[in-house]
Motif scaffolding. Structure first.
Motif, PDB file in Angstrom:
ATOM      1  N   THR A  36       0.840  -1.205   0.000  1.00 42.42           N
ATOM      2  CA  THR A  36       0.000   0.000   0.000  1.00 42.42           C
ATOM      3  C   THR A  36       0.872   1.251   0.000  1.00 42.42           C
ATOM      4  O   THR A  36       0.579   2.225  -0.711  1.00 42.42           O
ATOM      5  N   MET A  37       1.960   1.220   0.766  1.00 38.42           N
ATOM      6  CA  MET A  37       2.882   2.365   0.773  1.00 38.42           C
ATOM      7  C   MET A  37       3.504   2.565  -0.610  1.00 38.42           C
ATOM      8  O   MET A  37       3.714   3.701  -1.038  1.00 38.42           O
ATOM      9  N   LEU A  38       3.783   1.478  -1.319  1.00 36.02           N
ATOM     10  CA  LEU A  38       4.299   1.596  -2.681  1.00 36.02           C
ATOM     11  C   LEU A  38       3.254   2.216  -3.608  1.00 36.02           C
ATOM     12  O   LEU A  38       3.586   3.018  -4.491  1.00 36.02           O
ATOM     13  N   PHE A  39       1.991   1.867  -3.412  1.00 40.30           N
ATOM     14  CA  PHE A  39       0.905   2.473  -4.196  1.00 40.30           C
ATOM     15  C   PHE A  39       0.844   3.968  -3.899  1.00 40.30           C
ATOM     16  O   PHE A  39       0.744   4.794  -4.815  1.00 40.30           O
ATOM     17  N   TYR A  40       0.895   4.329  -2.604  1.00 46.17           N
ATOM     18  CA  TYR A  40       0.912   5.746  -2.219  1.00 46.17           C
ATOM     19  C   TYR A  40       2.047   6.463  -2.942  1.00 46.17           C
ATOM     20  O   TYR A  40       1.867   7.561  -3.488  1.00 46.17           O
ATOM     21  N   MET A  47      -5.328  -1.707  -3.019  1.00 50.40           N
ATOM     22  CA  MET A  47      -4.012  -1.168  -3.370  1.00 50.40           C
ATOM     23  C   MET A  47      -2.926  -2.225  -3.186  1.00 50.40           C
ATOM     24  O   MET A  47      -2.041  -2.375  -4.034  1.00 50.40           O
ATOM     25  N   SER A  48      -2.998  -2.964  -2.102  1.00 45.16           N
ATOM     26  CA  SER A  48      -2.008  -4.000  -1.828  1.00 45.16           C
ATOM     27  C   SER A  48      -2.069  -5.110  -2.881  1.00 45.16           C
ATOM     28  O   SER A  48      -1.034  -5.542  -3.408  1.00 45.16           O
ATOM     29  N   ILE A  49      -3.267  -5.550  -3.213  1.00 48.49           N
ATOM     30  CA  ILE A  49      -3.436  -6.595  -4.234  1.00 48.49           C
ATOM     31  C   ILE A  49      -2.926  -6.112  -5.582  1.00 48.49           C
ATOM     32  O   ILE A  49      -2.252  -6.849  -6.313  1.00 48.49           O
ATOM     33  N   TYR A  50      -3.219  -4.879  -5.930  1.00 54.13           N
ATOM     34  CA  TYR A  50      -2.798  -4.314  -7.211  1.00 54.13           C
ATOM     35  C   TYR A  50      -1.270  -4.305  -7.334  1.00 54.13           C
ATOM     36  O   TYR A  50      -0.708  -4.724  -8.345  1.00 54.13           O
ATOM     37  N   ILE A  51      -0.595  -3.818  -6.310  1.00 50.52           N
ATOM     38  CA  ILE A  51       0.872  -3.745  -6.362  1.00 50.52           C
ATOM     39  C   ILE A  51       1.468  -5.149  -6.396  1.00 50.52           C
ATOM     40  O   ILE A  51       2.444  -5.399  -7.122  1.00 50.52           O
ATOM     41  N   ARG A  52       0.877  -6.097  -5.674  1.00 49.90           N
ATOM     42  CA  ARG A  52       1.365  -7.487  -5.741  1.00 49.90           C
ATOM     43  C   ARG A  52       1.209  -8.045  -7.158  1.00 49.90           C
ATOM     44  O   ARG A  52       2.089  -8.756  -7.654  1.00 49.90           O
ATOM     45  N   ALA A  53       0.106  -7.722  -7.816  1.00 45.51           N
ATOM     46  CA  ALA A  53      -0.110  -8.185  -9.195  1.00 45.51           C
ATOM     47  C   ALA A  53       0.924  -7.573 -10.135  1.00 45.51           C
ATOM     48  O   ALA A  53       1.475  -8.266 -10.995  1.00 45.51           O
ATOM     49  N   ILE A  54       1.206  -6.290  -9.979  1.00 45.31           N
ATOM     50  CA  ILE A  54       2.228  -5.627 -10.800  1.00 45.31           C
ATOM     51  C   ILE A  54       3.586  -6.286 -10.559  1.00 45.31           C
ATOM     52  O   ILE A  54       4.342  -6.545 -11.504  1.00 45.31           O
TER      53      ILE A  54
END
Length: 186
Positions: free
Chosen positions: A105-109, A153-160
């Motif tokens: 989530t911090m990476l998404f931020y 947000m966490s799921i999205y960054i893990r997928a990326i």
């Protein structure tokens, strides 16, 4: 927070969040002249994108900022910090002690901050933490509340992350195959 919007192609709802809503700690660093820096193990963050803003590893007795935080420099460049660090006065640290937010989530931020601030700040117009408090970034929000959708947000960054890893593996496989072709052609 305001400006709710929905992308008609998905069920993701986006809204604007002020940085001082997301982070209960927004702190500007303190000046430490290069001549006064002592060699050590603490990453010391200053402005710039080279080495993610780490100018040196120091041993000075300076304030340490927590892991799982974000730094934003005077040019608007944001970096996630999964480690403790010190920083100069041209950088601000952003973290939240009341709401536990995971690394993804911090990476998404961080990505959203970089997108929002891109090209706005330079030597003529420097960003300081006092000014940054009211800056807004777009984040997905929970449909049933005004809170950011941390899970999404966490799921999205893990997928990326998985897509990037897959791309690297595919590239490496092609390199290995090309090497085999060269070796076998002799």
């Amino acid at each position: 927070m305001n400006n709710d919007s929905n992308n008609s192609n998905s069920d993701i709802f986006w809204t604007e969040y002020r940085l001082d809503y997301l982070f209960d700690n927004i702190v500007q660093g303190k000046r430490l002249r290069k001549d006064d820096q002592v060699k050590g193990n603490l990453p010391f963050v200053m402005s710039g994108t080279t080495n993610t803003g780490i100018s040196k590893f120091i041993g000075n007795d300076v304030r340490q900022f927590p892991a799982n935080s974000i730094t934003i420099d005077i040019f608007g460049s944001a970096f996630y910090r999964p480690y403790k660090y010190g920083m100069g006065d041209d950088t601000g640290a952003y973290w939240n002690e009341k709401v536990s937010v995971d690394k993804m989530t911090m990476l998404f931020y961080t990505a959203s901050i970089n997108k929002s601030l891109y090209g706005i700040y330079d030597y003529g117009r420097k960003l300081r933490s006092t000014r940054a408090k009211s800056l807004v970034i777009q984040l997905p929000k929970k449909i049933e509340s005004r809170e950011p959708d941390y899970r999404l947000m966490s799921i999205y960054i893990r997928a990326i992350e998985k897509l990037v890893i897959r791309g690297v593996v595919n590239w490496k496989d092609k390199q290995i195959e090309a090497t085999r072709d060269v070796v076998n052609s002799d």
